[in-house]
Design an enzyme around this catalytic site. Structure first.
Site, PDB file in Angstrom:
ATOM      1  N   ARG A  38       0.819  -1.221   0.000  1.00 34.72           N
ATOM      2  CA  ARG A  38       0.000   0.000   0.000  1.00 34.72           C
ATOM      3  C   ARG A  38       0.848   1.264   0.000  1.00 34.72           C
ATOM      4  NH1 ARG A  38      -5.001  -1.854   3.925  1.00 34.72           N
ATOM      5  NH2 ARG A  38      -6.175  -2.823   2.229  1.00 34.72           N
ATOM      6  N   LYS A 199     -21.600 -15.633   1.059  1.00 33.22           N
ATOM      7  CA  LYS A 199     -23.030 -15.473   1.311  1.00 33.22           C
ATOM      8  C   LYS A 199     -23.768 -14.674   0.250  1.00 33.22           C
ATOM      9  CE  LYS A 199     -22.636 -15.158   6.338  1.00 33.22           C
ATOM     10  NZ  LYS A 199     -22.621 -14.000   7.271  1.00 33.22           N
ATOM     11  N   GLY A 354     -12.164  -8.311  -1.020  1.00 31.87           N
ATOM     12  CA  GLY A 354     -10.935  -8.657  -0.305  1.00 31.87           C
ATOM     13  C   GLY A 354     -10.401 -10.036  -0.642  1.00 31.87           C
ATOM     14  N   GLY A 377     -14.903  -3.247   1.108  1.00 33.69           N
ATOM     15  CA  GLY A 377     -16.244  -2.694   1.301  1.00 33.69           C
ATOM     16  C   GLY A 377     -16.564  -1.594   0.309  1.00 33.69           C
TER      17      GLY A 377
HETATM   18  P1  ADP Z   1     -14.799 -11.295  -1.241  1.00 39.28           P
HETATM   19  O1  ADP Z   1     -13.992 -10.916  -0.034  1.00 39.28           O
HETATM   20  O2  ADP Z   1     -13.963 -11.458  -2.479  1.00 39.28           O
HETATM   21  O3  ADP Z   1     -15.975 -10.374  -1.451  1.00 39.28           O
HETATM   22  P2  ADP Z   1     -16.331 -13.175   0.269  1.00 39.28           P
HETATM   23  O4  ADP Z   1     -15.814 -12.602   1.532  1.00 39.28           O
HETATM   24  O5  ADP Z   1     -17.745 -12.976  -0.068  1.00 39.28           O
HETATM   25  O6  ADP Z   1     -15.417 -12.760  -0.967  1.00 39.28           O
HETATM   26  O7  ADP Z   1     -16.139 -14.774   0.318  1.00 39.28           O
HETATM   27  C1  ADP Z   1     -14.897 -15.382   0.476  1.00 39.28           C
HETATM   28  C2  ADP Z   1     -15.014 -16.638   1.293  1.00 39.28           C
HETATM   29  O8  ADP Z   1     -15.976 -17.519   0.742  1.00 39.28           O
HETATM   30  C3  ADP Z   1     -13.719 -17.390   1.320  1.00 39.28           C
HETATM   31  O9  ADP Z   1     -13.245 -17.409   2.654  1.00 39.28           O
HETATM   32  C4  ADP Z   1     -14.067 -18.769   0.836  1.00 39.28           C
HETATM   33  O10 ADP Z   1     -13.434 -19.802   1.560  1.00 39.28           O
HETATM   34  C5  ADP Z   1     -15.568 -18.826   1.052  1.00 39.28           C
HETATM   35  N1  ADP Z   1     -16.211 -19.833   0.185  1.00 39.28           N
HETATM   36  C6  ADP Z   1     -16.224 -19.867  -1.150  1.00 39.28           C
HETATM   37  N2  ADP Z   1     -16.862 -20.960  -1.586  1.00 39.28           N
HETATM   38  C7  ADP Z   1     -17.268 -21.638  -0.500  1.00 39.28           C
HETATM   39  C8  ADP Z   1     -17.985 -22.869  -0.280  1.00 39.28           C
HETATM   40  N3  ADP Z   1     -18.409 -23.602  -1.315  1.00 39.28           N
HETATM   41  N4  ADP Z   1     -18.222 -23.237   0.997  1.00 39.28           N
HETATM   42  C9  ADP Z   1     -17.789 -22.485   2.023  1.00 39.28           C
HETATM   43  N5  ADP Z   1     -17.109 -21.343   1.896  1.00 39.28           N
HETATM   44  C10 ADP Z   1     -16.856 -20.917   0.654  1.00 39.28           C
HETATM   45 MG    MG Z   2     -14.294 -11.264   2.084  1.00 38.25          MG
END
Ligand code: ADP
Ligand code: MG
Length: 405
Positions: A38, A199, A354, A377
């Protein structure tokens, strides 16, 4: 959406208050910066101001101090790294406001660099206290916001100061606005969005907003199971949100109505637990997942399907890993999708979130995509179509007036 940047203004002999993002990890034992990404990312903005004869006054937050000084979260280690990277002296001031800061800044010459202590050592920062913002602003002639990661928060050092100083974008902020702004407001088609991650509830805003713009939305990650459950497929012990099943149905109906192709996986990699080296199987989604097993990655047929949907895309936005990529056994889907995105020609490819950014870095593909967003975020809120306070407060290009898109 066009906002003024540091390229558009005269910086000669100006005191320039930069809100940077120096929220870097500090090694607990040595007290030194353990990842300087960063800080390096801020160099183009800092060097441009130095080269233009301006005086650089840097502010940032680091960690989450409780509104009072806490040596754990001091920016002092950053000053040392900056000195090495810039090859010049960086004066560190132990408080971001007050007599000390004022005296050091009064003595500055053109091209000098000062780093002020963590703005979150004052509780007024996150409250966007007007008096505190005014005090900060009184140290400078111009404000440069280069902290996209906090743009979704209205704090004193990024938004409050803009009431008292002209506020323009630094290079990092400028690129985020340009790339994410275009993907949200004026994307080139075909436009493919790939969503994954943990989610549905985290991504509702993104889905509903991009349903208005995208041609195809591919869904992987744990998110897929809420949709598959809504379609009556057996998902075993996979992560799903029962209270989002109705919503998933609505999203699918809405996609149909808008002629957006919503593409769900056709197979998945399953295991009994989330650990490396455990027994894995590939099952089709129609066959379903047995009880005691959970889906942890997208399967090979899904990969083929998703890669075919990416063909010819002119804009791709990817948010959320396809599986539990932290464990190599379940990282294949995420890695192959990352590679497919990196291989696209004539396409603007944007990665946000992230964990998605961590994934693209893990696979060493960050320099093969058009844009890797630095704000978790903040990038999500951009993709949701929200106006971010840290962007709204920047001067618009057209009229030179504020809060005007
Ligand atoms: P980002 O930070 O890119 O927005 P998220 O925080 O929404 O992504 O999701 C990332 C998390 O989702 C990771 O820790 C990953 O392990 C989890 N994940 C992805 N696929 C699955 C799955 N099939 N079952 C459980 N966890 C999952
Ligand atoms: Mg995340």
């Amino acid at each position: 959406m066009s906002k003024k940047s540091i390229k558009d203004i005269d910086l000669k002999s100006k005191r320039v208050l930069i809100r940077a993002d120096f929220n870097v990890p500090i090694d607990k034992e040595t007290g030194e910066v353990s990842d300087d990404t960063r800080i390096r990312a801020a160099l183009p903005t800092i060097n441009h101001i130095i080269d233009s004869g301006g005086r650089v006054i840097l502010t940032s937050h680091l960690g989450r101090p409780k509104g009072e000084p806490d040596p754990k979260y001091s920016l002092r280690p950053v000053a040392k790294v900056l000195e090495d990277l810039l090859g010049r002296n960086v004066a560190f001031v132990e408080d971001c406001v007050g007599e000390g800061a004022r005296r050091v800044i009064e003595a500055m010459q053109d091209g000098d660099v000062v780093l002020l202590e963590n703005v979150r050592f004052h509780a007024e920062e996150t409250k966007n206290d007007r008096g505190f913002a005014k005090e900060l602003a009184s140290l400078a002639d111009i404000h440069v916001n280069d902290a996209f990661g906090t743009a979704h928060r209205a704090h004193a050092s990024n938004v409050g100061v803009a009431e008292f100083l002209p506020s323009v974008a630094g290079f990092l902020m400028e690129k985020e606005i340009k790339m994410l702004g275009k993907a949200v407001h004026d994307p080139e088609h075909p436009y493919v969005v790939i969503l994954g991650g943990a989610k549905v509830s985290d991504k509702i805003g993104v889905i509903t907003n991009l349903l208005e713009k995208a041609d195809k939305i591919l869904i992987g990650g744990a998110m897929m199971f809420t949709f598959l459950k809504a379609l009556g497929k057996p998902i075993g012990d996979s992560l799903a949100e029962d209270d989002k099943i109705e919503l998933s149905k609505e999203i699918m109906a809405e996609a149909e109505k808008k002629s957006v192709e919503l593409v769900l996986p056709v197979d998945t990699i399953i295991a009994k637990e989330i650990a490396s080296g455990v027994e894995k199987k590939t099952v089709s989604v129609d066959e379903g997942i047995p009880q005691g097993w959970k889906g942890l990655d997208i399967g090979p047929e899904t990969l083929k399907l998703f890669v075919s949907k990416l063909e010819g895309a002119r804009t791709v936005v990817w948010n959320g890993p396809m599986g539990v990529f932290e464990i190599d056994d379940f990282a294949v889907g995420t890695k192959k999708i990352a590679q497919a995105i990196a291989a696209l020609k004539d396409s603007t490819t944007i990665i946000g979130g992230g964990d998605s950014v961590a994934a693209i870095n893990k696979f060493n593909l960050a320099d093969r995509v058009s844009h890797v967003s630095t704000g978790g975020g903040a990038s999500l809120e951009m993709l949701e179509g929200k106006e971010l306070p840290g962007i709204a407060s920047l001067i618009s290009e057209e009229a030179g007036k504020k809060n005007d898109d």
